[in-house]
Design an enzyme around this catalytic site. Structure first.
Site, PDB file in Angstrom:
ATOM      1  N   ARG A 250      -7.888  29.876  12.511  1.00 32.76           N
ATOM      2  CA  ARG A 250      -6.768  28.951  12.508  1.00 32.76           C
ATOM      3  C   ARG A 250      -5.485  29.754  12.441  1.00 32.76           C
ATOM      4  NH1 ARG A 250      -4.536  27.779   7.346  1.00 32.76           N
ATOM      5  NH2 ARG A 250      -3.761  25.819   8.132  1.00 32.76           N
TER       6      ARG A 250
ATOM      7  N   ASN B  48      -1.427  29.839  10.881  1.00 32.65           N
ATOM      8  CA  ASN B  48      -0.426  29.288   9.969  1.00 32.65           C
ATOM      9  C   ASN B  48       0.860  30.060  10.267  1.00 32.65           C
ATOM     10  OD1 ASN B  48       0.558  27.729   7.741  1.00 32.65           O
ATOM     11  ND2 ASN B  48       0.472  29.592   6.499  1.00 32.65           N
TER      12      ASN B  48
ATOM     13  N   GLU C  22       0.470  33.768  11.078  1.00 27.42           N
ATOM     14  CA  GLU C  22      -0.753  34.238  10.431  1.00 27.42           C
ATOM     15  C   GLU C  22      -1.975  33.790  11.228  1.00 27.42           C
ATOM     16  OE1 GLU C  22       0.982  33.854   5.836  1.00 27.42           O
ATOM     17  OE2 GLU C  22      -0.696  32.590   6.493  1.00 27.42           O
TER      18      GLU C  22
HETATM   19  C1  HEM Z   1     -11.030  30.254   1.937  1.00 32.26           C
HETATM   20  C2  HEM Z   1     -10.045  30.417   2.723  1.00 32.26           C
HETATM   21  C3  HEM Z   1      -8.619  30.137   2.344  1.00 32.26           C
HETATM   22  C4  HEM Z   1      -7.848  30.748   1.406  1.00 32.26           C
HETATM   23  C5  HEM Z   1      -8.238  31.902   0.483  1.00 32.26           C
HETATM   24  C6  HEM Z   1      -6.544  30.123   1.440  1.00 32.26           C
HETATM   25  C7  HEM Z   1      -5.489  30.487   0.631  1.00 32.26           C
HETATM   26  C8  HEM Z   1      -4.227  29.944   0.689  1.00 32.26           C
HETATM   27  C9  HEM Z   1      -3.102  30.362  -0.110  1.00 32.26           C
HETATM   28  C10 HEM Z   1      -3.101  31.463  -1.163  1.00 32.26           C
HETATM   29  C11 HEM Z   1      -2.047  29.610   0.234  1.00 32.26           C
HETATM   30  C12 HEM Z   1      -0.639  29.691  -0.388  1.00 32.26           C
HETATM   31  C13 HEM Z   1      -0.582  28.807  -1.614  1.00 32.26           C
HETATM   32  C14 HEM Z   1       0.660  29.050  -2.461  1.00 32.26           C
HETATM   33  O1  HEM Z   1       1.767  28.763  -1.996  1.00 32.26           O
HETATM   34  O2  HEM Z   1       0.514  29.526  -3.606  1.00 32.26           O
HETATM   35  C15 HEM Z   1      -2.492  28.716   1.273  1.00 32.26           C
HETATM   36  C16 HEM Z   1      -1.701  27.805   1.926  1.00 32.26           C
HETATM   37  C17 HEM Z   1      -2.172  26.878   2.845  1.00 32.26           C
HETATM   38  N1  HEM Z   1      -3.507  26.685   3.224  1.00 32.26           N
HETATM   39 FE1  HEM Z   1      -5.055  27.859   2.752  1.00 32.26          FE
HETATM   40  N2  HEM Z   1      -6.558  29.134   2.385  1.00 32.26           N
HETATM   41  C18 HEM Z   1      -7.800  29.114   2.964  1.00 32.26           C
HETATM   42  C19 HEM Z   1      -8.233  28.292   3.971  1.00 32.26           C
HETATM   43  C20 HEM Z   1      -7.501  27.246   4.478  1.00 32.26           C
HETATM   44  C21 HEM Z   1      -7.970  26.334   5.487  1.00 32.26           C
HETATM   45  C22 HEM Z   1      -9.328  26.398   6.181  1.00 32.26           C
HETATM   46  C23 HEM Z   1      -6.962  25.431   5.691  1.00 32.26           C
HETATM   47  C24 HEM Z   1      -6.881  24.243   6.617  1.00 32.26           C
HETATM   48  C25 HEM Z   1      -7.727  23.898   7.525  1.00 32.26           C
HETATM   49  C26 HEM Z   1      -5.863  25.797   4.821  1.00 32.26           C
HETATM   50  C27 HEM Z   1      -4.652  25.158   4.740  1.00 32.26           C
HETATM   51  C28 HEM Z   1      -3.529  25.657   4.110  1.00 32.26           C
HETATM   52  C29 HEM Z   1      -2.177  25.162   4.338  1.00 32.26           C
HETATM   53  C30 HEM Z   1      -1.759  24.024   5.257  1.00 32.26           C
HETATM   54  C31 HEM Z   1      -1.323  25.936   3.545  1.00 32.26           C
HETATM   55  C32 HEM Z   1       0.214  25.853   3.482  1.00 32.26           C
HETATM   56  C33 HEM Z   1       0.711  26.938   4.400  1.00 32.26           C
HETATM   57  C34 HEM Z   1       2.215  26.993   4.655  1.00 32.26           C
HETATM   58  O3  HEM Z   1       2.863  25.963   4.816  1.00 32.26           O
HETATM   59  O4  HEM Z   1       2.730  28.114   4.768  1.00 32.26           O
HETATM   60  N3  HEM Z   1      -6.230  26.897   4.101  1.00 32.26           N
HETATM   61  N4  HEM Z   1      -3.827  28.932   1.523  1.00 32.26           N
END
Ligand code: HEM
Lengths: 200, 349
Positions: B224, B226, B266
């Site tokens: 995916r 980001n 990303e």
């Molecule tokens: C296991 C794998 C994943 C890890 C370790 C992970 C980790 C993270 C972390 C650390 C953040 C930032 C949170 C903060 O602000 O403190 C984040 C943001 C986010 N994650 Fe994940 N994530 C994972 C998988 C996914 C998946 C599969 C999706 C959706 C299908 C997702 C959707 C999002 C979204 C929408 C954000 C906000 C991003 C932004 O607006 O910049 N994540 N994730």
């Protein structure tokens, strides 16, 4: 960066007798004594007694020791500090056999550090209950200098470690048993968020 | 396919980082539409074309400089940017194997892996590394296996272990993490580390994404995209160093936004690991200045529309409330039509 409205804060339980318990350990602090008394009544209705651990350290000054002493119990151990209680609890859980049920009640700081203790012993979710009581003072971790500050009541405070003015986020780590705080005026020095009591 | 590597760019201080036109053309541009909202944007991670989706783990002209920046960051604050729970060792070896196999297969001119049982020989010609070690024996490597191999890899890497029907943060190397703390996140569950993200819980996306990941199978990775914005081509924008880089958010103007504001893309190709059953979550970051983006008029027009209409909660979360308007104004020169529509509406209204 989101400050409020984050969903990592734990959801707490209400103390009630857990089924299948052979040995009940009830550990509480300060105003948590109230929940301990309630639980002891419910255990007594089932004909069961508990080992009690009570710390008199309290942010709000509440003390339930006198009432707890009136209760029939396997044993009542009293401590001057939460730290001393938790050390003793660690020793107890180290020798605990199957069938131990653990009940915790007190401030969020207390519950958080106690959770670190029992997590180390691999206790299951159905073997532990945690009830929050008293004011919502927080234990806070400064992301910049790694200092922990107990009993934070304000959204904005000064870090005793690095002197920065920090804002407390509603973001909680169970491993660190603490909320996270970051520099409050990181973008423009002096431009601070609204001061407020941490009551949510 | 040969890459001309930029050997001594910087991602700090004098910021000499720069993209060649070839590198700009091959980034995974993250906007399929003129407006943007979070979505379940997961697709099979299969090799497509000869851009960023060709290799399992993409490298580009910045490889050498980015590895150097990682080494600087790790050295500056030990324990802050690489952490691992003790029980993650098996997953660490899984990851080392996956990266070595992928790099050696996808970039044979730069990497070679030879194996005889547990005796492995790894050659990385770009960083002039030639090491023999015993697979499974950490004493035969200069670092823990995860740190060893990811010091030689572009992007951040996170290991998640599966327990009680959810994922827990078991280890990570994150020298380019956008505004979070790795030490704080260690040990957190899926719901907890996503706690700060707005809207995703409410729209049910977090639960669906987790269900999807728990079904992830070995050999069937998914990817995916980001994105966010950063001022300057700075990789190290952790929560820890916020006081160093957050003041830069105030220097953006409609005049300098083209040079100062960077789109931070990303690419996240998730893999299930074979022995440990852990999941690896790589975050491969591409930095493009708005000027870089403007070399492709269709991109500049789209980016203008996305930023202009972006939900304010996302703007606040991604941290560019202070300079969204300046960036939109700079980009508007590439989207004259969109501006006119607005004026037309305003006159009509
Ligand atoms: C296991 C794998 C994943 C890890 C370790 C992970 C980790 C993270 C972390 C650390 C953040 C930032 C949170 C903060 O602000 O403190 C984040 C943001 C986010 N994650 Fe994940 N994530 C994972 C998988 C996914 C998946 C599969 C999706 C959706 C299908 C997702 C959707 C999002 C979204 C929408 C954000 C906000 C991003 C932004 O607006 O910049 N994540 N994730």
């Amino acid at each position: 960066m989101l400050i409020t409205g984050i969903k990592s804060r734990p959801v707490y339980d209400l103390l009630r007798p857990l089924p299948g318990g052979k040995r009940h350990i009830v550990a509480g602090q300060g105003s948590g004594g109230r929940a301990m008394l309630r639980l002891l009544d419910e255990l007594a209705d089932l004909g069961q007694q508990a080992t009690l651990l009570y710390s008199e350290e309290s942010f709000s000054g509440q003390n339930f020791l006198a009432q707890l002493q009136q209760q029939p119990a396997v044993e009542l151990r009293v401590y001057a500090s939460n730290q001393a209680l938790l050390e003793d609890l660690k020793g107890m859980l180290g020798q605990a056999r199957m069938g131990t049920r653990l009940y915790l009640t007190g401030s969020e700081s207390f519950l958080g550090t106690a959770m670190q203790v029992y997590t180390a012993f691999d206790m299951n979710r159905d073997e532990v209950l945690r009830e929050h009581s008293g004011t919502l003072v927080r234990r806070v971790w400064c992301v910049h200098c790694d200092t922990y500050t107990e009993n934070v009541t304000q959204r904005v405070y000064q870090c005793p470690g690095c002197d920065l003015t920090l804002v407390v986020r509603d973001h909680y780590s169970r491993r660190l048993a603490a909320f996270q705080a970051v520099k409050a005026d990181a973008e423009v020095p002096g431009e601070l968020p609204q001061a407020e009591e941490l009551d949510t | 396919m040969t890459i001309k590597f930029n050997r001594d760019e910087t991602y700090r201080d004098d910021y000499t980082f720069a993209n060649s036109p070839e590198t700009i053309a091959r980034v995974p541009f993250p906007f399929p539409d003129d407006d943007y909202m979070y979505s379940m944007n997961l697709e099979p991670h299969v090799s497509v074309g000869d851009g960023a989706f060709r290799a399992a783990f993409d490298i580009d002209e910045h490889y050498i400089s980015e590895c150097r920046d990682r080494a600087i960051t790790l050295e500056k604050d030990p324990g802050m940017h690489y952490v691992s729970a003790p029980h993650m060792m098996e997953a660490q070896w899984d990851l080392l194997e996956l990266i070595m196999e992928s790099y050696a297969r996808d970039y044979p001119e730069y990497f070679t892996l030879e194996r005889e049982g547990r005796n492995w020989h790894w050659v990385n010609r770009l960083l002039e590394i030639d090491d023999h070690f015993t697979f499974g024996d950490p004493a035969t490597l200069p670092f823990e296996p995860m740190e060893y191999i990811t010091r030689q890899a572009q992007g951040d890497w996170v290991l998640q272990e599966e327990r009680d029907g959810t994922l827990y943060w078991g280890a990570g190397i994150a020298t380019q993490r956008a505004d979070y703390s790795l030490r704080f996140n260690l040990g957190m569950s899926w719901e907890e580390f996503h706690g700060p993200v707005p809207l995703v819980k409410e729209i049910g996306m977090l639960d669906r994404a987790l269900k999807f990941l728990l079904r992830l199978r070995i050999g069937h990775p998914v990817r995916r995209l980001n994105w966010s914005l950063t001022v300057n081509p700075r990789l190290e924008v952790s929560a820890e160093s916020l006081p160093e880089w957050a003041p830069d958010r105030t220097i953006v103007t409609p005049e300098n936004a083209g040079k100062r504001v960077y789109l931070r893309i990303e690419l996240q190709p998730l893999h299930r690991l074979p022995r440990s059953n852990a999941i690896v979550f790589p975050i491969r970051t591409y930095l493009l200045s708005l000027e870089d983006i403007a070399t492709n008029p269709a991109w500049a027009r789209r980016m203008h529309r996305v930023l202009k209409t972006l939900n304010q909660e996302l703007v606040d979360y991604k941290g560019f409330s202070r300079y969204r308007d300046a960036a939109v104004e700079w980009l508007s020169q590439y989207d004259k039509e969109h501006g006119k529509e607005d004026e037309g509406e305003r006159k009509a209204g």
